[in-house]
Design a protein around this motif. Sequence first.
Motif, PDB file in Angstrom:
ATOM      1  N   TYR A  97       0.857  -1.184   0.000  1.00  0.00           N
ATOM      2  CA  TYR A  97       0.000   0.000   0.000  1.00  0.00           C
ATOM      3  C   TYR A  97       0.891   1.231   0.000  1.00  0.00           C
ATOM      4  N   PHE A 150       0.868  -1.275 -14.113  1.00  0.00           N
ATOM      5  CA  PHE A 150       0.085  -0.331 -13.327  1.00  0.00           C
ATOM      6  C   PHE A 150       0.869   0.961 -13.094  1.00  0.00           C
ATOM      7  N   LYS A 171       0.949   5.622  -8.165  1.00  0.00           N
ATOM      8  CA  LYS A 171       0.499   6.939  -7.724  1.00  0.00           C
ATOM      9  C   LYS A 171       0.015   6.827  -6.286  1.00  0.00           C
ATOM     10  N   HIS A 192      -1.985   6.443  -2.892  1.00  0.00           N
ATOM     11  CA  HIS A 192      -3.178   5.694  -2.500  1.00  0.00           C
ATOM     12  C   HIS A 192      -3.418   4.489  -3.412  1.00  0.00           C
ATOM     13  N   SER A 193      -2.335   3.821  -3.804  1.00  0.00           N
ATOM     14  CA  SER A 193      -2.443   2.611  -4.612  1.00  0.00           C
ATOM     15  C   SER A 193      -2.153   1.389  -3.754  1.00  0.00           C
ATOM     16  N   TYR A 212      -1.432  -2.928  -4.170  1.00  0.00           N
ATOM     17  CA  TYR A 212      -1.105  -3.999  -5.106  1.00  0.00           C
ATOM     18  C   TYR A 212      -1.060  -5.328  -4.367  1.00  0.00           C
ATOM     19  N   HIS A 237      -6.682   1.578  -7.089  1.00  0.00           N
ATOM     20  CA  HIS A 237      -6.446   2.983  -6.740  1.00  0.00           C
ATOM     21  C   HIS A 237      -7.523   3.382  -5.741  1.00  0.00           C
ATOM     22  N   GLU A 293      -8.001   6.269  -3.718  1.00  0.00           N
ATOM     23  CA  GLU A 293      -7.978   7.653  -3.264  1.00  0.00           C
ATOM     24  C   GLU A 293      -9.203   8.001  -2.429  1.00  0.00           C
ATOM     25  N   SER A 350      -8.721   6.302   1.121  1.00  0.00           N
ATOM     26  CA  SER A 350      -7.322   6.199   1.526  1.00  0.00           C
ATOM     27  C   SER A 350      -7.136   6.183   3.040  1.00  0.00           C
ATOM     28  N   GLU A 359     -14.689  -2.076  -3.222  1.00  0.00           N
ATOM     29  CA  GLU A 359     -14.111  -1.293  -4.315  1.00  0.00           C
ATOM     30  C   GLU A 359     -14.447  -1.885  -5.675  1.00  0.00           C
TER      31      GLU A 359
END
Length: 271
Positions: free
Chosen positions: A40, A55, A58, A60-61, A63, A113, A115, A118, A157
């Motif tokens: 994160y 990907f 950026k 607030h990503s 994985y 993502h 955001e 977050s 999400e």
Amino acid sequence: MEVPIKNKLNEKELFRIKRMKEVIKATDPHGHKDYLEIIYLEQGAGFHQIDFHRFPVKPHSLYLVMPGQIHSWELTEIPKGFVAMIQKDFLVDNPLYQVLFQTFPLPFPSGFHLEGASEKFKDIFINIEQEYSKSEANYSAVIQTYLMLLFNLLKREINSEPAQPFPPLLKNFFTSLDAEFRMNHEIKFYADALNTTSKTLNAACKKFLGMTAGAIINEKLTAESKKQLLYSHKNLTELSFDLGFSDASHFNKFFKRQTGVLPGVYRKGIS
């Protein structure tokens, strides 16, 4: 594929959380030994490659790098965030145990993502980090509770409703497919191995996944073909035989039918 497999966990270590190294770096493609990695990032820029998905990095990503997946970083700004590493046995007797480590079909996308949510996710990682560092009574159970919250929020999400558990037939099909898909592309092979009929296997796949068993086999084979084209230096003839095709022309036809482009064009486009 000659891709190194890294193991950052000590022997018998089932869980670890740490801060992301705050350095701008590029890493070579690599996998992880039998554990799930959750990353994160609150800050950062660049690209994160997971298998054949690229990907953008950026703020607030999040994985997910599953066991068996290959990933690499091309960072152009200093990243800030968390890395959690989880062995499957850390989740024994937890509902996540049965679904989270399923490598095909993947239970979650590899990149998010976040955001709009977050603060929720940041708080979860901070709380997990505090529980891990203090290691007070029942800290493992508390961390598991936070992980349940994390993955339930990820389901939100992707607008995912609670899924029905896969029946044993499908679980056994996925296990068999993982082991045999390179050399066996026909539904009948898997139906026979599972002591069922192609019709029954197709019906189960349609009910739980919305596609036929043949489409699932093709999806698995296509995903592996893309990984091989990206990470292997073998020529198309060698790859064709490795993936169970009689010659390169059959592989070309299959790959173009699945993706719309020839494998040589796909490889050139991602190189």
